[in-house]
Design an enzyme around this catalytic site. Structure first.
Site, PDB file in Angstrom:
ATOM      1  CG  ASP A  38      -0.302  -0.015   2.524  1.00 39.33           C
ATOM      2  OD1 ASP A  38       0.873   0.415   2.609  1.00 39.33           O
ATOM      3  OD2 ASP A  38      -0.942  -0.424   3.507  1.00 39.33           O
ATOM      4  CB  SER A  39       0.098   4.855   0.017  1.00 34.15           C
ATOM      5  OG  SER A  39      -0.612   4.848   1.247  1.00 34.15           O
TER       6      SER A  39
END
Lengths: 83, 417
Positions: A38-39
């Site tokens: 994810d980010s």
């Protein structure tokens, strides 16, 4: 440093950081889609690569690095350029 | 029944990861056998600290409850909370699914939050620079993340929050969750407390406030609530979680019921940051409010799980509070401090002590106060010295007090339909 050596180092970092099996870390693996990054993972991964290879990866460049091979290519260029 | 009528709230699931046992069964066995959870600190090199012992959780493997990546992005305080929450749901045989997810909430308190990650990242900041700090530092550190992550890992989409009232946080969480179920905002709540603050900075800070025992030459006898030779609390860590459920909901699914929660009292000393109001006046009022809330008279109470920190100030103060709240009946009941075994889990303590209190009611047995050798003259109640005891427990109170002057009492009652 050869591209193979770079790949092996990248593979180890990706395996540690993302908690994935090393067998999944193949050149064409996409960090987000195949390895579940994810980010926040991406930010941490880029920092780990910067530290390992003693390079700087600007945010704009980091956004372009979607796959393991792309990371290896980017690092190869940087490391060769500074050698 | 309409929403304007208070619903009854029962305890149907318990989970505990503690310095004396990492499962509910092991924790209860530890409480009943007087197991001592205190030992030299192993989580960091404490050789330069004035206090070099603690009640650590032993052999906790987060990977039993979480995959490697999930575990890595959680501070220990959140790992413990998620693990204990999963235990509680399993114990209750309660499944969260698409149909009930929005009716199940989470309220998990902590005194401090992710101190370990904060300390580690400050080291990175100072040695490598601010641009080397982890993107996970803030989400791992913030105190509400035990509740947030518990929701992520259980699917509970109902009301979710976190109490941060120091050593009262776990009891505030249970009390507030009790209200939410009582008032119909949720059908079930995963609630309790968690803490993992056996860290270099935390031990330094608590030592500086002169709150800790410095009995380095004899750590297993350091946590000795109500004993005349006590010299401070022993820092502990862990998590205790209760699943509270609306009574009809629990009965409809044939759930086992440990106890009912009937009362919650909350007051503040409004006196001192770390000290306690002399005489425990507001602590007594918290106990009185909890009894009144539950429609209880002092004579119905048979057990108090005391805050009992083993500090010079708390124990006589709390004794005075119990006598104010219960009058002469105080001399007829059992009062014990399970912190004598588990150490003081700060925000986690209300959680594991709520678990202990519910189990005392369910089993009609009360845990002891270990290391009780000679009473402080100001501590003249029956503290269940050194041996657990069979005792019919119809009503029990659990006290928690915190820095900031927070006083919290929960009233538990044997469930009778």
């Amino acid at each position: 440093m050869s591209e193979t050596e770079i790949f092996e180092k990248v593979k180890k970092i990706v395996t540690d950081q993302l908690g994935v099996e090393s067998g999944k870390v193949v050149p064409e693996a996409n960090f987000a889609n195949d390895l579940g990054a994810d980010s926040l993972d991406t930010v941490e991964l880029v920092m780990a690569l910067e530290e390992e290879f003693d390079i700087e990866i600007p945010d704009e460049a980091a956004e372009e690095i979607a796959t393991v091979q792309a990371a290896v290519d980017y690092i190869s260029n940087k490391v060769t350029a500074s050698a | 029944m309409t929403n304007s009528v208070n619903k009854r709230v029962v305890v149907t699931g318990l989970g505990a990861i503690t310095p004396i046992g990492n499962t509910l069964a092991d924790y209860w066995d530890g409480l009943m056998s007087g197991r001592n959870g205190v030992a030299p600190i192993t989580l960091f090199d404490a050789s330069r600290h004035d206090c070099r012992f603690a009640a650590e959780v032993k052999g906790f493997d987060p990977h039993v409850y979480l995959d490697r990546k999930d575990a890595k992005r959680m501070d220990r305080f959140a790992q413990l909370a998620v693990a204990a929450s999963k235990q509680a749901l399993e114990d209750a045989q309660f499944t969260i699914n698409d149909l009930n997810a929005e009716q199940v909430g989470v309220l998990i308190g902590t005194g401090i939050g992710g101190l370990k990650v904060l300390e580690d990242q400050q080291e990175v900041n100072l040695t490598k620079g601010p641009d080397r700090c982890s993107p996970f530092m803030i989400p791992m550190m913030i105190a509400n993340m035990a509740a947030g992550l518990t929701a992520i890992h259980t699917g509970a989409k109902g009301p979710n929050s976190c109490s941060v009232t120091a050593c009262a946080a776990g009891s505030n969480a249970i009390g507030d969750a009790f209200r939410w179920v009582q008032h119909g905002y949720a059908q079930a709540m995963i609630c309790g407390g968690t803490e993992a603050a056996v860290t270099p900075l935390s031990v330094a800070g608590f030592a500086a406030c002169r709150a800790l025992s410095f009995r380095n030459d004899d750590p297993t006898h350091a946590s000795r609530p109500f004993d005349k030779d006590r010299d401070g609390f022993v820092l502990g860590e862990g998590a205790g979680i209760l699943l509270l459920e609306e009574m009809e909901h629990a009965l409809a699914r044939g759930a086992k019921i440990y106890a009912e929660i009937v009362g919650y009292g909350v007051t503040c000393d409004a006196f001192h940051m770390t000290g306690q109001l002399p005489g425990g006046v507001q602590a007594a009022r918290a106990m009185q409010l909890a009894m009144k809330d539950g429609g209880l008279s002092p004579e119905q109470v048979s057990y108090v799980n005391a805050h009992g920190t083993s500090t010079p100030v708390n124990d006589p103060n709390e004794t005075a509070a119990i006598k104010t709240a219960l009058g002469d009946h105080a001399y007829k009941i059992a009062v014990s401090s399970t912190k004598s075994m588990t150490g003081h889990l700060l925000g986690g303590s209300g959680g594991i002590e709520g678990v202990a209190t519910a189990l005392a009611i369910a089993n009609d047995r009360v845990p002891p106060t270990i290391n009780f050798v000679e009473a402080d003259p100001e501590c003249d109640l029956d503290y269940v010295p050194n041996q657990s005891r069979a005792l019919k427990v119809d009503v029990a109170l659990s006290n928690s007090f915190g820095f900031g002057g927070h006083n919290v009492t929960l009233a538990f009652k044997k469930f009778v339909r």
